[in-house]
Design a protein around this motif. Structure first.
Motif, PDB file in Angstrom:
ATOM      1  N   GLN A  28       0.834  -1.199   0.000  1.00  0.00           N
ATOM      2  CA  GLN A  28       0.000   0.000   0.000  1.00  0.00           C
ATOM      3  C   GLN A  28       0.873   1.255   0.000  1.00  0.00           C
ATOM      4  O   GLN A  28       1.952   1.268   0.579  1.00  0.00           O
ATOM      5  CB  GLN A  28      -0.899   0.034   1.243  1.00  0.00           C
ATOM      6  N   LEU A  32      -1.568   1.823   6.836  1.00  0.00           N
ATOM      7  CA  LEU A  32      -2.767   1.058   7.175  1.00  0.00           C
ATOM      8  C   LEU A  32      -3.422   1.617   8.435  1.00  0.00           C
ATOM      9  O   LEU A  32      -4.633   1.592   8.582  1.00  0.00           O
ATOM     10  CB  LEU A  32      -2.409  -0.413   7.416  1.00  0.00           C
ATOM     11  N   MET A  33      -2.587   2.111   9.344  1.00  0.00           N
ATOM     12  CA  MET A  33      -3.069   2.649  10.603  1.00  0.00           C
ATOM     13  C   MET A  33      -2.101   3.745  11.033  1.00  0.00           C
ATOM     14  O   MET A  33      -0.894   3.614  10.860  1.00  0.00           O
ATOM     15  CB  MET A  33      -3.102   1.534  11.655  1.00  0.00           C
ATOM     16  N   CYS A 149      -5.960  -9.378  10.220  1.00  0.00           N
ATOM     17  CA  CYS A 149      -5.977  -7.959  10.596  1.00  0.00           C
ATOM     18  C   CYS A 149      -5.350  -7.111   9.484  1.00  0.00           C
ATOM     19  O   CYS A 149      -5.912  -6.090   9.076  1.00  0.00           O
ATOM     20  CB  CYS A 149      -5.216  -7.785  11.903  1.00  0.00           C
ATOM     21  N   GLU A 151      -4.962  -7.976   6.293  1.00  0.00           N
ATOM     22  CA  GLU A 151      -5.815  -8.057   5.098  1.00  0.00           C
ATOM     23  C   GLU A 151      -7.012  -7.114   5.194  1.00  0.00           C
ATOM     24  O   GLU A 151      -7.356  -6.448   4.222  1.00  0.00           O
ATOM     25  CB  GLU A 151      -6.286  -9.501   4.882  1.00  0.00           C
ATOM     26  N   ARG A 152      -7.646  -7.043   6.376  1.00  0.00           N
ATOM     27  CA  ARG A 152      -8.774  -6.114   6.566  1.00  0.00           C
ATOM     28  C   ARG A 152      -8.330  -4.675   6.383  1.00  0.00           C
ATOM     29  O   ARG A 152      -9.004  -3.882   5.714  1.00  0.00           O
ATOM     30  CB  ARG A 152      -9.387  -6.288   7.954  1.00  0.00           C
ATOM     31  N   MET A 153      -7.197  -4.310   6.948  1.00  0.00           N
ATOM     32  CA  MET A 153      -6.701  -2.934   6.827  1.00  0.00           C
ATOM     33  C   MET A 153      -6.325  -2.623   5.385  1.00  0.00           C
ATOM     34  O   MET A 153      -6.566  -1.513   4.923  1.00  0.00           O
ATOM     35  CB  MET A 153      -5.497  -2.726   7.750  1.00  0.00           C
ATOM     36  N   GLU A 154      -5.725  -3.585   4.686  1.00  0.00           N
ATOM     37  CA  GLU A 154      -5.368  -3.362   3.278  1.00  0.00           C
ATOM     38  C   GLU A 154      -6.608  -3.162   2.425  1.00  0.00           C
ATOM     39  O   GLU A 154      -6.618  -2.320   1.534  1.00  0.00           O
ATOM     40  CB  GLU A 154      -4.539  -4.537   2.752  1.00  0.00           C
ATOM     41  N   GLU A 155      -7.671  -3.907   2.678  1.00  0.00           N
ATOM     42  CA  GLU A 155      -8.914  -3.748   1.929  1.00  0.00           C
ATOM     43  C   GLU A 155      -9.530  -2.369   2.156  1.00  0.00           C
ATOM     44  O   GLU A 155     -10.028  -1.749   1.217  1.00  0.00           O
ATOM     45  CB  GLU A 155      -9.920  -4.834   2.324  1.00  0.00           C
ATOM     46  N   LYS A 156      -9.504  -1.894   3.401  1.00  0.00           N
ATOM     47  CA  LYS A 156     -10.039  -0.561   3.719  1.00  0.00           C
ATOM     48  C   LYS A 156      -9.215   0.533   3.072  1.00  0.00           C
ATOM     49  O   LYS A 156      -9.720   1.583   2.720  1.00  0.00           O
ATOM     50  CB  LYS A 156     -10.069  -0.334   5.223  1.00  0.00           C
ATOM     51  N   SER A 157      -7.929   0.285   2.914  1.00  0.00           N
ATOM     52  CA  SER A 157      -6.998   1.286   2.414  1.00  0.00           C
ATOM     53  C   SER A 157      -7.061   1.456   0.896  1.00  0.00           C
ATOM     54  O   SER A 157      -6.555   2.422   0.352  1.00  0.00           O
ATOM     55  CB  SER A 157      -5.584   0.904   2.857  1.00  0.00           C
TER      56      SER A 157
END
Length: 158
Positions: A28, A32-33, A149, A151-157
């Motif tokens: 990314q 991510l955070m 965790c 993977e979820r952050m990468e999808e949101k990003s």
């Protein structure tokens, strides 16, 4: 300061003098955070930087950050609120020590004694903490929790 996760090849942390901790993925362009450490800001002195970070060598979801103010903050990505520290550790210092001498410049989890965490400050003092069982022992499926965790952050990003 950059700290690469020993448990995930694409994940790393960055901390800086701006007081931000950022969790990154090499996949990314954006973090991510991102979280700002407001608890160590000294408005009068303008001190709010973070200078050290490290990932736990025993727990894939745990990392620590430190800097101005002489406080080490341990975060657990498995918590409901990973942006808030799980625990804050403050090394004993003489009250006469000025704030720049309290600045933590080095931080390291021990890879052999998984319940030890060491920090070094600008005054040359080293402090070693013994961490609780929960912070130093991996729970079942923690590797998979880190993977999901991220993977979820990468999808949101995206």
């Amino acid at each position: 300061m950059i700290s690469i996760s020993p448990f995930h090849r694409r994940v790393f942390l960055s901390v800086g003098v701006d007081g931000y901790t950022k969790l990154w993925s090499t996949m990314q362009r954006r973090a991510l955070m991102s979280m700002r450490d407001t608890s160590c800001i000294h408005i009068a002195d303008g001190l709010d930087g973070l200078y050290a970070s490290d990932w736990s060598k025993a727990r894939p979801l745990v990392f620590a950050v430190a800097g101005d103010g002489g406080v080490v903050r341990i975060h657990d990505l498995g918590n409901r609120r990973p942006m808030l520290p799980t625990i804050e550790l403050k090394a004993p210092m003489p009250s006469s020590t000025d704030d720049t001498q309290k600045r933590i410049l080095a931080l390291q989890f021990n890879h052999k004694q998984r319940d030890f965490l060491a920090s070094g400050n600008a005054a040359g003092h080293v402090h070693v903490w013994r961490l609780s069982w929960g912070l130093s022992n991996q729970s079942s499926h923690e590797h998979q929790q880190l993977q999901s965790c991220i993977e979820r952050m990468e999808e949101k990003s995206v």
